[in-house]
Every structure is written in C-alpha cells, then in structure tokens.
Design a protein around this motif. Sequence first.
Motif, PDB file in Angstrom:
ATOM      1  N   GLN A 241      -8.926  -3.265   9.355  1.00 26.04           N
ATOM      2  CA  GLN A 241      -8.954  -1.838   9.678  1.00 26.04           C
ATOM      3  C   GLN A 241      -7.923  -1.049   8.871  1.00 26.04           C
ATOM      4  N   LEU A 242      -8.332   0.124   8.398  1.00 31.01           N
ATOM      5  CA  LEU A 242      -7.463   1.126   7.780  1.00 31.01           C
ATOM      6  C   LEU A 242      -7.334   2.300   8.737  1.00 31.01           C
ATOM      7  N   TRP A 243      -6.115   2.772   8.962  1.00 33.55           N
ATOM      8  CA  TRP A 243      -5.867   3.965   9.784  1.00 33.55           C
ATOM      9  C   TRP A 243      -5.077   4.963   8.941  1.00 33.55           C
ATOM     10  N   ASP A 244      -5.304   6.255   9.168  1.00 35.03           N
ATOM     11  CA  ASP A 244      -4.553   7.235   8.386  1.00 35.03           C
ATOM     12  C   ASP A 244      -3.059   7.252   8.756  1.00 35.03           C
ATOM     13  N   ASP A 245      -2.705   6.794   9.959  1.00 32.08           N
ATOM     14  CA  ASP A 245      -1.295   6.696  10.358  1.00 32.08           C
ATOM     15  C   ASP A 245      -0.473   5.846   9.389  1.00 32.08           C
ATOM     16  N   THR A 246      -1.128   4.842   8.776  1.00 31.89           N
ATOM     17  CA  THR A 246      -0.439   3.868   7.933  1.00 31.89           C
ATOM     18  C   THR A 246       0.335   4.531   6.795  1.00 31.89           C
ATOM     19  N   LEU A 247      -0.210   5.608   6.254  1.00 34.55           N
ATOM     20  CA  LEU A 247       0.445   6.266   5.121  1.00 34.55           C
ATOM     21  C   LEU A 247       1.848   6.732   5.491  1.00 34.55           C
ATOM     22  N   MET A 248       2.002   7.248   6.720  1.00 32.21           N
ATOM     23  CA  MET A 248       3.311   7.714   7.165  1.00 32.21           C
ATOM     24  C   MET A 248       4.201   6.557   7.587  1.00 32.21           C
ATOM     25  N   MET A 249       3.627   5.580   8.281  1.00 30.18           N
ATOM     26  CA  MET A 249       4.439   4.544   8.914  1.00 30.18           C
ATOM     27  C   MET A 249       4.958   3.491   7.940  1.00 30.18           C
ATOM     28  N   SER A 250       4.167   3.157   6.917  1.00 27.93           N
ATOM     29  CA  SER A 250       4.577   2.060   6.026  1.00 27.93           C
ATOM     30  C   SER A 250       4.527   2.396   4.541  1.00 27.93           C
ATOM     31  N   VAL A 251       3.582   3.246   4.129  1.00 31.50           N
ATOM     32  CA  VAL A 251       3.392   3.470   2.693  1.00 31.50           C
ATOM     33  C   VAL A 251       4.513   4.319   2.099  1.00 31.50           C
ATOM     34  N   VAL A 252       4.823   5.438   2.743  1.00 30.91           N
ATOM     35  CA  VAL A 252       5.922   6.275   2.234  1.00 30.91           C
ATOM     36  C   VAL A 252       7.270   5.531   2.299  1.00 30.91           C
ATOM     37  N   PRO A 253       7.582   4.796   3.393  1.00 28.80           N
ATOM     38  CA  PRO A 253       8.812   3.998   3.373  1.00 28.80           C
ATOM     39  C   PRO A 253       8.872   3.020   2.206  1.00 28.80           C
ATOM     40  N   LEU A 254       7.756   2.355   1.893  1.00 27.04           N
ATOM     41  CA  LEU A 254       7.743   1.409   0.778  1.00 27.04           C
ATOM     42  C   LEU A 254       8.061   2.120  -0.536  1.00 27.04           C
ATOM     43  N   ALA A 255       7.479   3.281  -0.741  1.00 25.19           N
ATOM     44  CA  ALA A 255       7.737   4.029  -1.978  1.00 25.19           C
ATOM     45  C   ALA A 255       9.196   4.447  -2.075  1.00 25.19           C
ATOM     46  N   LYS A 256       9.750   4.955  -0.982  1.00 19.02           N
ATOM     47  CA  LYS A 256      11.149   5.388  -1.003  1.00 19.02           C
ATOM     48  C   LYS A 256      12.077   4.218  -1.304  1.00 19.02           C
ATOM     49  N   ILE A 257      11.837   3.088  -0.673  1.00 20.59           N
ATOM     50  CA  ILE A 257      12.692   1.917  -0.923  1.00 20.59           C
ATOM     51  C   ILE A 257      12.517   1.434  -2.363  1.00 20.59           C
ATOM     52  N   GLY A 258      11.285   1.505  -2.867  1.00 18.27           N
ATOM     53  CA  GLY A 258      11.047   1.117  -4.256  1.00 18.27           C
ATOM     54  C   GLY A 258      11.831   1.960  -5.240  1.00 18.27           C
ATOM     55  N   LEU A 259      11.874   3.266  -5.011  1.00 15.28           N
ATOM     56  CA  LEU A 259      12.661   4.147  -5.875  1.00 15.28           C
ATOM     57  C   LEU A 259      14.148   3.865  -5.727  1.00 15.28           C
ATOM     58  N   LEU A 260      14.569   3.627  -4.506  1.00 10.58           N
ATOM     59  CA  LEU A 260      15.984   3.424  -4.218  1.00 10.58           C
ATOM     60  C   LEU A 260      16.502   2.122  -4.824  1.00 10.58           C
TER      61      LEU A 260
ATOM     62  N   LYS B 216     -17.824  15.734   3.667  1.00  8.03           N
ATOM     63  CA  LYS B 216     -18.519  16.952   4.068  1.00  8.03           C
ATOM     64  C   LYS B 216     -17.557  18.078   4.404  1.00  8.03           C
ATOM     65  N   THR B 217     -16.392  17.728   4.970  1.00  9.87           N
ATOM     66  CA  THR B 217     -15.480  18.771   5.455  1.00  9.87           C
ATOM     67  C   THR B 217     -14.154  18.826   4.709  1.00  9.87           C
ATOM     68  N   GLY B 218     -13.696  17.716   4.141  1.00 11.93           N
ATOM     69  CA  GLY B 218     -12.354  17.661   3.562  1.00 11.93           C
ATOM     70  C   GLY B 218     -11.325  17.156   4.557  1.00 11.93           C
ATOM     71  N   LEU B 219     -11.727  17.037   5.838  1.00  6.92           N
ATOM     72  CA  LEU B 219     -10.846  16.469   6.856  1.00  6.92           C
ATOM     73  C   LEU B 219     -10.894  14.949   6.779  1.00  6.92           C
ATOM     74  N   TRP B 220     -10.128  14.281   7.648  1.00  8.65           N
ATOM     75  CA  TRP B 220     -10.026  12.821   7.604  1.00  8.65           C
ATOM     76  C   TRP B 220     -10.488  12.197   8.906  1.00  8.65           C
ATOM     77  N   PHE B 221     -11.185  11.070   8.774  1.00  6.17           N
ATOM     78  CA  PHE B 221     -11.479  10.243   9.932  1.00  6.17           C
ATOM     79  C   PHE B 221     -10.233   9.454  10.309  1.00  6.17           C
ATOM     80  N   HIS B 222     -10.162   9.050  11.584  1.00 11.45           N
ATOM     81  CA  HIS B 222      -8.980   8.313  12.053  1.00 11.45           C
ATOM     82  C   HIS B 222      -8.925   6.913  11.460  1.00 11.45           C
ATOM     83  N   GLY B 223     -10.047   6.209  11.434  1.00  8.50           N
ATOM     84  CA  GLY B 223     -10.002   4.824  10.987  1.00  8.50           C
ATOM     85  C   GLY B 223     -11.260   4.395  10.255  1.00  8.50           C
ATOM     86  N   TRP B 224     -11.144   3.257   9.590  1.00  3.10           N
ATOM     87  CA  TRP B 224     -12.268   2.615   8.904  1.00  3.10           C
ATOM     88  C   TRP B 224     -12.148   1.122   9.139  1.00  3.10           C
TER      89      TRP B 224
END
Length: 398
Positions: free
Chosen positions: A182-201, A226-234
């Motif tokens: 499963q992919l959830w849009d929450d993941t981008l905030m919870m883990s992806v951005v932290p990984l990028a910040k630590i990578g730069l640091l 159709k709308t440009g909005l996001w579904f919660h999960g896949w």
Amino acid sequence: MTAQIFKKPVNTNNQVLTPTDPFNIHPLLQHQSAALDADRDDYRRAIDLLIDNLIHIEDTSGEFLLRLTDGRVIDTKAWHGFEWTQGIGLYGMYKVWEMTGDKKAWDIMINWFEDRFKEGSPSRNINTVAPFLTLAYLFERTGDRRYLPYLDVWAEWVYNDLPRTEEGGFQHIVYNSVNNQQLWDDTLMMSVVPLAKIGLLLNRPHYVEEAKRQFLIHIKYLTDRKTGLWFHGWTFEGRHNFANALWGRGNSWVTIVIPEFIELLNLPKDDAFRMFLIETLEAQVKALAKVQAPSGLWRTILDDETSYEEAAASAGFAYGILKAVRKGYISRDYEAIGIKAAKAVRAHINSAGELTQVSFGTPVFNSIQEYKDIPLTSMPFGQAMALLTMGEFLYRFI
C-alpha cells in the motif's frame, strides 16, 4: 574642525501603520497588511495558546489509545508519545521557532528529544520516522553530536530496510499494520521529507534521489487525473484506490510537503523535477479553490458536501498555499483562498488554545462513510498544523 550638525530626532511614535479605512486608499498605496482584517498580536497570542495546549493534551478516557496485540499501548494524543502525531507537533513548533525565535518552543523541542532518548527508541515504521525531520534541523542548528547516531541509523533503515511495494514505493507500515503493498499520501510527510533532509545534512545524495523517486511514485498512483486532487491510498493488491476517497487531511499533507520539498532541494527554476512538482501542486490548489466551503474551511471528504468541515486539513491547505505563493511557486491569485482559510483556522482556536473540529487519526478505508464517521478530538497534529498556519500568516505582517 568642521562643525557637527545635529538633527532633531524624528518622532516615530505618531506613525499610523493601519489606516482607519484602508478601502478608501488605492491598493498600491496601502500598508501591506491593511486589507488582512487581522491583528498581528492576536495571531502571535494564538501561537502561544496552541503551544501550551499541544504539550498538555491528554487522553483521559483511554478512548484514543492504540492497543497493540503484543501488549504495548501507544498514546497518539499525549505529548510524551513517539508517533507521527508528536512528530508533526515538533515540526510545527520548529517552524514557529524559525519564524519567531521563540525560546519556549526551542526548549520544548530539545526537552522532548532528551526525554524520548532516555526512554529508548520505538519500533520503526513510516510514522515513527516523522520526529527525525525536526531532529535533523536541531542537529543542523546545534551540532549536538548525540543526535547524529539517531539520524544515521533511522535514515539507513528507511533507505535500506523499509518494506517496499511494487516499483519500489515506501510501503505504509505502521504500528499495528504492515499495510502490504500500500501507498498512502501521508508517507511523503512522515518519511520521505525526513529522508531528504537527512541526506542533505549528512551529504548522502542517494537519500535525496530516493526521496525524489518516492514523490514521483506517489504522484503516479495517488493523484486523481480528473480533478487534480489526491486519493488517500493505493494498493498493488487489486490495483485500486480503495474508496477513491479525496480525503482532506491526506490532500493537505501534499499541499504542505511540495513547497517544503522544493525549498529544501533548492532546485533551479528550469529544473524539470521542480517544474513537475509545481505543476502538480498548482493543479491541486486550483481544484481546492473550487471545493472550499463558504466558512473558509474544507470538508473531510473534499467533494462531499455532506461530510463535516475539518480544521486540521484546512490549516495544512492554508499553510501550503500561503507558503507556495510567498515563495513564488504558484500564482498570487491563490493567496486570497489561503488567507480566507487561515482566518477560518484562527476562528477555530478556542480560548484554551485548542484547534477544534479536528478528526482523529484515519486509516485508509474502503467506504466514504467510514471517513465521515471518524470522531473529532484535539490532537497534537491539529495543533501543529494550526501552528504552521499561524506562523506562515505572520509573514503577511512583515
């Protein structure tokens, strides 16, 4: 010797910064905050109230405790927990400190990590990575050597050992469920951005490239063309978006993280990845403008007028829109809906400093009704998202 000429000091106490009737003045001649119909000191007081409430939230009934099958009890409401809810709380507080230099906010963040390190680290999942975004910023500011092993170990786990879906997406594993494939849009905030910040640091560019890849995968499977909005999960098991829910708070993570990610990477304006993210964000914001409620808030299911208005998601939208406008990522034409939302969020901060009308933590559901049935309660992430909004709104007074 040349005679010195002393000039009489100019009396600045008589400056009138806010015209009594700003609408009688040409917009180009107005003070920049005159048309906001908002008081800077009131928003600053709201920040103080939000912080105080955030660190004192309690689940006195036990209704919202997460009880795991192995006997652990996870408190997602109280400030002493170690979950995404507290992680977002920390980030909201950090952004306030970044804006205001608030010593109280700084001390609260430092003490939170001191206390959690004494207790020992929690089990690793998508959501427990969230606090490490703030820890990375604190390490950058303080150079405290004790923080480095935590950033190193947790980021290595995300990069090497976090379960993956087909095509290499971060599987949204949480305390009580592996959420296979499963992919959830929450993941981008919870883990992806932290990984990028630590990578730069830590000068680990492969972390940053992985974070960019995760944005692309999540955009591929979670955006509603159709709308440009996001579904919660896949889910790759069955290949569908569950209830096809255009869930408010899930969408708000996107509105928050895209401006944060663009700013973090500092990519040039003609960078293709940057342009792709901005186009994705502007498509979402254009759609959000069409479904904003008359109150200035958005509903928990964005396109369902029978679902309740939800303040945490609205705070996330206000923050992301106002920041994206301020940074020049999207058109200034969208600023008005961000201001309207920020003022509506302010109206939902009560005298105790609680952001009201906040829905509890929400898994991916198979029906729209289940989203509409999620209870309303005070939550650390609601406080934090309001902090983000109030802090960003203060830029309008500078």
